[in-house]
Design a protein around this motif. Structure first.
Motif, PDB file in Angstrom:
ATOM      1  N   ASP A  95      52.097  63.087  21.995  1.00  0.00           N
ATOM      2  CA  ASP A  95      50.886  63.869  22.242  1.00  0.00           C
ATOM      3  C   ASP A  95      50.231  64.101  20.885  1.00  0.00           C
ATOM      4  OD1 ASP A  95      49.251  66.331  22.488  1.00  0.00           O
ATOM      5  OD2 ASP A  95      50.094  66.449  24.502  1.00  0.00           O
TER       6      ASP A  95
ATOM      7  N   GLY B 128      44.362  65.291  20.083  1.00  0.00           N
ATOM      8  CA  GLY B 128      44.028  66.530  20.788  1.00  0.00           C
ATOM      9  C   GLY B 128      42.707  67.158  20.413  1.00  0.00           C
TER      10      GLY B 128
ATOM     11  N   ASN C   1      38.870  68.625  20.613  1.00  0.00           N
ATOM     12  CA  ASN C   1      38.214  69.445  21.617  1.00  0.00           C
ATOM     13  C   ASN C   1      36.792  68.963  21.827  1.00  0.00           C
ATOM     14  OD1 ASN C   1      40.464  71.176  21.965  1.00  0.00           O
ATOM     15  ND2 ASN C   1      39.958  72.101  19.986  1.00  0.00           N
TER      16      ASN C   1
ATOM     17  N   HIS D 280      43.190  68.137  13.333  1.00  0.00           N
ATOM     18  CA  HIS D 280      43.245  66.941  14.172  1.00  0.00           C
ATOM     19  C   HIS D 280      43.542  65.701  13.340  1.00  0.00           C
ATOM     20  CE1 HIS D 280      40.608  69.671  16.723  1.00  0.00           C
ATOM     21  NE2 HIS D 280      41.747  69.553  17.369  1.00  0.00           N
TER      22      HIS D 280
ATOM     23  N   GLY E  40      40.841  68.519  24.651  1.00  0.00           N
ATOM     24  CA  GLY E  40      40.444  69.811  25.210  1.00  0.00           C
ATOM     25  C   GLY E  40      39.085  69.629  25.861  1.00  0.00           C
TER      26      GLY E  40
ATOM     27  N   TYR F 146      45.445  76.977  29.473  1.00  0.00           N
ATOM     28  CA  TYR F 146      45.944  75.888  28.627  1.00  0.00           C
ATOM     29  C   TYR F 146      47.381  75.532  29.048  1.00  0.00           C
ATOM     30  CZ  TYR F 146      46.847  73.829  23.912  1.00  0.00           C
ATOM     31  OH  TYR F 146      47.156  73.029  22.853  1.00  0.00           O
TER      32      TYR F 146
ATOM     33  N   VAL G 286      51.398  68.931  17.075  1.00  0.00           N
ATOM     34  CA  VAL G 286      50.373  69.974  17.139  1.00  0.00           C
ATOM     35  C   VAL G 286      50.694  71.044  16.094  1.00  0.00           C
ATOM     36  CG1 VAL G 286      49.137  71.565  18.672  1.00  0.00           C
ATOM     37  CG2 VAL G 286      50.303  69.589  19.662  1.00  0.00           C
TER      38      VAL G 286
ATOM     39  N   HIS H  84      53.580  78.726  22.120  1.00  0.00           N
ATOM     40  CA  HIS H  84      53.022  78.098  23.320  1.00  0.00           C
ATOM     41  C   HIS H  84      53.959  76.996  23.825  1.00  0.00           C
ATOM     42  CE1 HIS H  84      50.278  75.993  26.013  1.00  0.00           C
ATOM     43  NE2 HIS H  84      50.503  74.890  25.316  1.00  0.00           N
ATOM     44  N   PHE H  85      54.382  76.120  22.913  1.00  0.00           N
ATOM     45  CA  PHE H  85      55.208  75.003  23.376  1.00  0.00           C
ATOM     46  C   PHE H  85      56.612  75.443  23.765  1.00  0.00           C
ATOM     47  CE2 PHE H  85      51.841  72.549  21.280  1.00  0.00           C
ATOM     48  CZ  PHE H  85      51.490  71.793  22.383  1.00  0.00           C
TER      49      PHE H  85
END
Ligand code: ARG
Length: 609
Positions: free
Chosen positions: A122, A125, A127, A136, A164, A337, A361, A368-369
């Protein structure tokens, strides 16, 4: 049997440990490292210290027992114990030569992983309706390096760009453009980026100001003003919310406008990726929006499994070991998200069959992950079709800093865009290459403008990528182009130059020493050969730990070993034809390994610089 000396040594030491201490110790890592001092040998085994502690035996005795049990015929001379229990190893001459000969194929001794699997990376990513920023850039460069390293070992790598492209921020931009009668079809990314930022501040009103401790001191007028702004913000958010509902319901006009935003963002992204030399095809773009029909399923699975609870109208997932729950549906019914990420996890494991999902990321998204991965395990979505569990990794990376050690900004305080940064890097690289080409003795003196520009581009981009990959990924680093494009020091151009210099020697010799018998008599020849034999091991370690800096560090060692060799051992003016051919062959293999390693880091290796 492969002649890879490190593998042969590891097996021999493992067997000796078992013979000396029993089968319980079979999985002990024998801790074989390059010798700290070449006069003590080629490699050293450092296992005795740790093993001694665990066995309750003095390390020197452990070392003695190991060397009594070890079988090193055809691998190394009888080893010597030194200091507290180091075991010094000098490789067998013939094994070293045959290891180098074995490397002399297109694989350069890098063995495929015995257990290849599907790996999802991944990365990128970006936006929609926003400029790509340096975060990024890091995600793209690092993700691409992982992809190159893992593919080289035979894994089936799928890059996924989790754009995103869905949710409230996009709806806010759409709403703002409409309320200003701006046609998205005529917008550039700069327009969209400006609209994105206006929309964000409109939606926020000055809520931050209201919450700030200053409230008590601002006086009644200011409070009234702030409240008025917040009412405006509420109205804006409500209108944007309606736009989102329309978009989610498939309102034709909104969907058309929305696709315009995607097209503009993706074409700017494609330009940046082209400069970077990173391939990310249309099939690799799997934005948040591609999971929009799966979000209800996410909620159903958690509800049916009794794995979530209602909290003030919202749905949350609790974890045993922490207070922070994961929000999967807002009280207004909107998804988040995390909801999209859970849908993505399921598709990656169940449909793609990924054994490993690597999320490249920003480190700030660690929580979050952690939550998403744990929630996925709770609901059993880490299961692959064959029933085995997939492995999830978040490789969080640090920030790119400006000279003031704060996150990189432009003079006006804006975020630095990727496009401007890459253009500047290419400019600097090209200037450096052109300056060198002015020297009539430079091999680039005769090259055309176009050729010099190509090399300049490779140098500028290589400099940026190397600086990004050469350190521990979680570390922040200062973006300093002067240092990064220098041909000396710990830089990409230094390695590119080392490669080009060897190619120029081989061009001058008009001979790459193919099939020559190797002579590894001078200490510098031996030392270069020893570094070469570590290539396979280095690539596997970089893949196992997801640490491209291991490759960068290795390439530096290799370039240094080559410099030492080239100073001590004349190649073109070697005393005998046999020595000349042997040295050319060593030089040729060295340049190919340098190129292979740079390629794994996504860095070009021009033949002439
Ligand atoms: N668009 C996100 C951002 O800019 C990064 C996406 C990362 N990937 C993911 N599966 N969440 O922060």
């Amino acid at each position: 049997m492969s002649a890879d000396p490190l593998q042969r040594l590891r097996t021999a030491f493992q067997n000796a440990i078992v013979a000396a201490f029993g089968d319980d110790w079979r999985d002990t890592d024998p801790v074989i490292r390059p010798a700290a001092k070449p006069e003590h040998g080629d490699f050293q085994c450092n296992v005795a210290m740790g093993l001694g502690k665990r066995l309750g035996i003095p390390p020197r005795d452990v070392a003695r027992k190991i060397i009594e049990a070890i079988e090193l015929d055809g691998i190394a001379d009888p080893p010597q114990i030194a200091g507290p229990g180091f075991i010094n190893i000098r490789l067998d001459e013939a094994l070293l030569s045959s290891a180098i000969e074995e490397m002399d194929t297109s694989r350069l001794g890098v063995q495929p992983d015995p257990d290849p699997s599907i790996v999802v990376i991944d990365m990128c990513g970006v936006n929609v309706a926003k400029q790509m920023h340096v975060g990024h850039l890091r995600s793209t460069i690092i993700g691409d390096a992982f992809a190159r390293i893992l593919s080289r070992l035979g894994h089936d790598v799928r890059k996924e760009n989790h754009l995103g492209d869905w949710g409230l921020p996009i709806a806010m931009v759409l709403h703002l453009l409409r309320s200003r009668h701006q046609d998205p079809a005529t917008c550039t990314l700069e327009h969209l980026d400006a609209a994105y930022r206006s929309a964000q501040s409109l939606a926020k009103g000055d809520a931050a100001g209201l919450h700030a401790g200053g409230l008590r001191h601002v006086g009644p007028h200011r409070i009234a003003e702030l409240e008025a702004q917040n009412t405006g913000a509420d109205a804006f958010r409500a209108a944007a919310g309606e736009t989102l509902v329309g978009l989610q319901a498939g309102d034709q006009e909104l969907v058309t406008d929305w696709s315009c935003l995607i097209d503009v963002t993706l074409s700017a992204m494609a330009e940046a990726l082209q400069l970077l030399g990173v391939e990310l095809g249309p099939d690799d773009n799997r934005g948040e929006s591609s999971y929009r029909d799966k979000l209800e399923d996410v909620i159903d699975a958690f509800t049916q499994g009794g794995l979530c609870r209602e909290d003030d109208g919202a749905l949350v997932v609790d974890f045993e070991d922490r207070d922070r729950p994961l929000l999967i549906r807002k009280s207004d019914g909107g998804f988040l998200y995390a909801t999209t990420d859970l849908a993505a996890v399921r598709s990656r494991c169940r449909d793609t069959g990924a054994a490993r999902c690597i999320y490249v990321v920003d480190a700030r998204q660690r929580d979050h992950f952690r939550d998403v991965f744990d929630a996925a395990r709770l609901v059993g979505w880490d299961q692959r079709p064959d029933g085995r569990a997939a492995d999830f990794v978040h490789t969080g990376f640090g920030s790119v800093l400006g000279p003031d050690k704060k996150p990189l900004k432009t003079r006006s305080g804006d975020n630095v865009t990727l496009a401007s940064l890459l253009k500047e890097a290419i400019d600097r690289g090209t200037r450096e290459v052109r300056r060198r080409a002015e020297d009539p003795k430079s091999p680039t003196h005769e090259l055309s403008d176009e050729q010099l520009n190509d090399i300049g581009r490779s140098v500028g981009i290589g400099a940026v990528k190397y600086a990004d990959l050469a350190n521990d990924l979680v570390r922040d680093y200062v973006f300093d182009l002067d240092r990064m494009v220098a041909f000396e020091g710990d830089t990409g151009p230094y390695l590119q130059y080392a490669h080009a210099r060897i190619r120029s020697i081989i061009r001058r010799a008009e001979d790459d020493g193919r099939d020559a018998a190797l002579q590894l008599e001078a200490p510098e020849e031996r030392r270069l050969a020893l570094v070469l034999t570590r290539w396979n091991d280095t690539v596997h370690a970089a893949a196992r730990f997801l640490e491209p800096h291991r490759i960068a560090g290795y390439l530096r060692d290799l370039a240094e070993a080559f410099n030492g060799f080239y100073q001590a051992c004349p190649v073109l003016k070697a005393q005998s034809d046999a020595a000349r051919k042997s040295r050319l062959r060593l030089a040729d293999i060295t340049s190919r390994v340098l190129k292979d390693g740079l390629c794994m880091l996504g860095i070009d290796a021009p033949d002439c610089m």
